[in-house]
Scaffold this active site. Structure first.
Site, PDB file in Angstrom:
ATOM      1  N   HIS A  85      -9.407   1.384   4.864  1.00  0.00           N
ATOM      2  CA  HIS A  85      -8.249   1.735   5.479  1.00  0.00           C
ATOM      3  C   HIS A  85      -8.286   2.744   6.693  1.00  0.00           C
ATOM      4  CE1 HIS A  85      -4.154   2.734   6.571  1.00  0.00           C
ATOM      5  NE2 HIS A  85      -3.637   1.929   5.804  1.00  0.00           N
ATOM      6  N   ASN A 115       0.876  -1.219  -0.063  1.00  0.00           N
ATOM      7  CA  ASN A 115       0.009   0.055  -0.134  1.00  0.00           C
ATOM      8  C   ASN A 115       0.853   1.308  -0.086  1.00  0.00           C
ATOM      9  OD1 ASN A 115      -2.002   1.966   0.512  1.00  0.00           O
ATOM     10  ND2 ASN A 115      -2.141   1.406   2.637  1.00  0.00           N
ATOM     11  N   GLY A 137       2.654   2.673  10.733  1.00  0.00           N
ATOM     12  CA  GLY A 137       3.656   3.773  10.612  1.00  0.00           C
ATOM     13  C   GLY A 137       4.380   4.316  11.735  1.00  0.00           C
ATOM     14  N   GLU A 140      -5.473  -4.441  10.816  1.00  0.00           N
ATOM     15  CA  GLU A 140      -4.443  -3.533  10.954  1.00  0.00           C
ATOM     16  C   GLU A 140      -4.574  -2.631  12.274  1.00  0.00           C
ATOM     17  OE1 GLU A 140      -2.312  -2.291   7.061  1.00  0.00           O
ATOM     18  OE2 GLU A 140      -4.078  -1.026   7.035  1.00  0.00           O
ATOM     19  N   SER A 173       3.399  -1.778  10.643  1.00  0.00           N
ATOM     20  CA  SER A 173       4.968  -1.882  10.702  1.00  0.00           C
ATOM     21  C   SER A 173       5.459  -3.214  10.380  1.00  0.00           C
ATOM     22  CB  SER A 173       5.126  -1.357  12.087  1.00  0.00           C
ATOM     23  OG  SER A 173       4.868  -0.058  12.231  1.00  0.00           O
ATOM     24  N   GLU A 231      -6.726   5.265   7.642  1.00  0.00           N
ATOM     25  CA  GLU A 231      -6.431   6.564   7.212  1.00  0.00           C
ATOM     26  C   GLU A 231      -7.832   7.225   6.684  1.00  0.00           C
ATOM     27  OE1 GLU A 231      -2.802   5.996   5.404  1.00  0.00           O
ATOM     28  OE2 GLU A 231      -1.762   5.506   7.280  1.00  0.00           O
ATOM     29  N   LYS A 278       0.397   4.410  -0.327  1.00  0.00           N
ATOM     30  CA  LYS A 278      -0.602   5.488   0.057  1.00  0.00           C
ATOM     31  C   LYS A 278      -0.220   6.664  -0.724  1.00  0.00           C
ATOM     32  CE  LYS A 278      -0.039   3.615   4.640  1.00  0.00           C
ATOM     33  NZ  LYS A 278      -0.052   3.654   6.186  1.00  0.00           N
TER      34      LYS A 278
HETATM   35  P1  PGA Z   1       2.824   0.537   7.444  1.00  0.00           P
HETATM   36  O1  PGA Z   1       1.360   0.690   6.931  1.00  0.00           O
HETATM   37  O2  PGA Z   1       3.413  -0.633   7.091  1.00  0.00           O
HETATM   38  O3  PGA Z   1       3.734   1.921   7.368  1.00  0.00           O
HETATM   39  O4  PGA Z   1       2.788   0.560   9.067  1.00  0.00           O
HETATM   40  C1  PGA Z   1       0.603  -0.332   6.880  1.00  0.00           C
HETATM   41  C2  PGA Z   1      -0.706   0.299   6.258  1.00  0.00           C
HETATM   42  O5  PGA Z   1      -1.353   1.183   6.634  1.00  0.00           O
HETATM   43  O6  PGA Z   1      -1.260  -0.537   5.441  1.00  0.00           O
END
Ligand code: PGA
Length: 276
Positions: free
Chosen positions: A118, A28, A196, A190, A236, A120, A30
């Site tokens: 997601h 992903n 992140g 998640e 992560s 976000e 983003k």
């Molecule tokens: P990350 O993001 O691997 O940077 O923690 C995962 C995601 O938001 O899908």
């Protein structure tokens, strides 16, 4: 390869069944990488992965909308067995929705997988459970596979609400979906506090929630479709922790953010089985 018609099952993605689920590792991106960077990344990733890797693992990349067409051309021209994914879409087929992109537009670009819900999108753009449900159903109706993202906040985890929050998100997202459609579905667990942050869930904790997700799907649709659903862990995921997470019985893949932006790191995650 013959082009897949709308609504036809995806031959390149693994089929659900009682046999072992084929892992799916998804990048992903983003809001990262322009279309030229997307092309360069895909070429680099494809060199890093072998036919044996693709035999063992389904791999998808999810560029921003502006990179999809370029990614499609390079995947198609070079016949690369990497699946194309999107990060979001609207639930309507067309209409006066300025700035939005419809599922059928994505399907026309050979997009196979679309992330819906997601955290976000939920937190920064106000997406509700109902929006996520409508998007999941619209993606299925357009012949693609939704990756339904669910997960709890740190406050919810600390107040022991993880199970109820995640079960409710799964129930809401899959309402009105048929059990036939469910069997091919992907759910991404998640935990928001792990996204992140570098704070990865312990494999045991992640397994517990992924099991709960499968049980929730089983309650809604029956055991057999639930066994076909692929459940990814996200938050992560890095080359160093991927194999321990993937060793858990109900973790069938990873949704990778930060570490998916570097082709070498992402390839190492896809090849997690070689670092066991
Ligand atoms: P990350 O993001 O691997 O940077 O923690 C995962 C995601 O938001 O899908």
């Amino acid at each position: 390869m013959r082009k897949r018609r709308r609504g036809e099952p995806d031959e390149r993605a693994s089929q659900p069944g009682s046999c072992a689920r084929k892992p799916l590792i998804s990048g992903n991106w983003k809001m990262h990488k322009n279309h030229l960077e997307a092309i360069a990344f895909i070429q680099k990733l494809s060199y890093a992965l072998s036919a044996d890797d693709h035999e063992h693992v389904d791999v998808s990349v999810h560029p921003p909308f502006t990179g999809l067409r370029s990614a499609q051309v390079v995947l198609d021209t070079d016949k690369l067995p990497i699946l194309l994914g999107a990060q979001n879409c609207h639930f309507e087929a067309d209409g006066a929705f300025t700035g939005e992109v419809s599922p059928s537009m994505l399907a026309k670009l050979d997009v196979r997988l679309v992330v819906v819900g997601h955290s976000e999108r939920r937190q920064l753009f106000g997406e509700t459970d109902d929006d996520v449900n409508r998007k999941a159903r619209a993606v299925l109706a357009a012949g693609m596979t939704p990756i339904v993202a669910v997960g709890e906040t740190l406050e919810q985890r600390n107040s022991h609400q993880t199970e109820s929050v995640v079960a409710a998100q799964v129930a809401a997202a899959l309402a009105g979906v048929s059990s036939q459609q469910v069997a091919g579905l992907v759910v991404a667990y998640e935990p928001i506090w792990a996204i992140g942050t570098g704070k990865v869930s312990s494999p045991g904790d992640a397994q517990q929630v992924c099991r709960l997700i499968r049980d929730q799907v089983g309650e809604m649709f029956g055991q057999e479709p639930a066994e076909g659903v692929r459940i990814q862990y996200g938050g992560s995921v890095k080359p160093v922790n991927a194999s321990a997470l993937m060793a858990e019985p109900d973790i069938d893949g990873a949704l990778v953010g930060g570490a998916s932006l570097n082709a070498d790191d992402f390839a190492r995650i896809v090849r997690y089985r070689l670092s066991e």
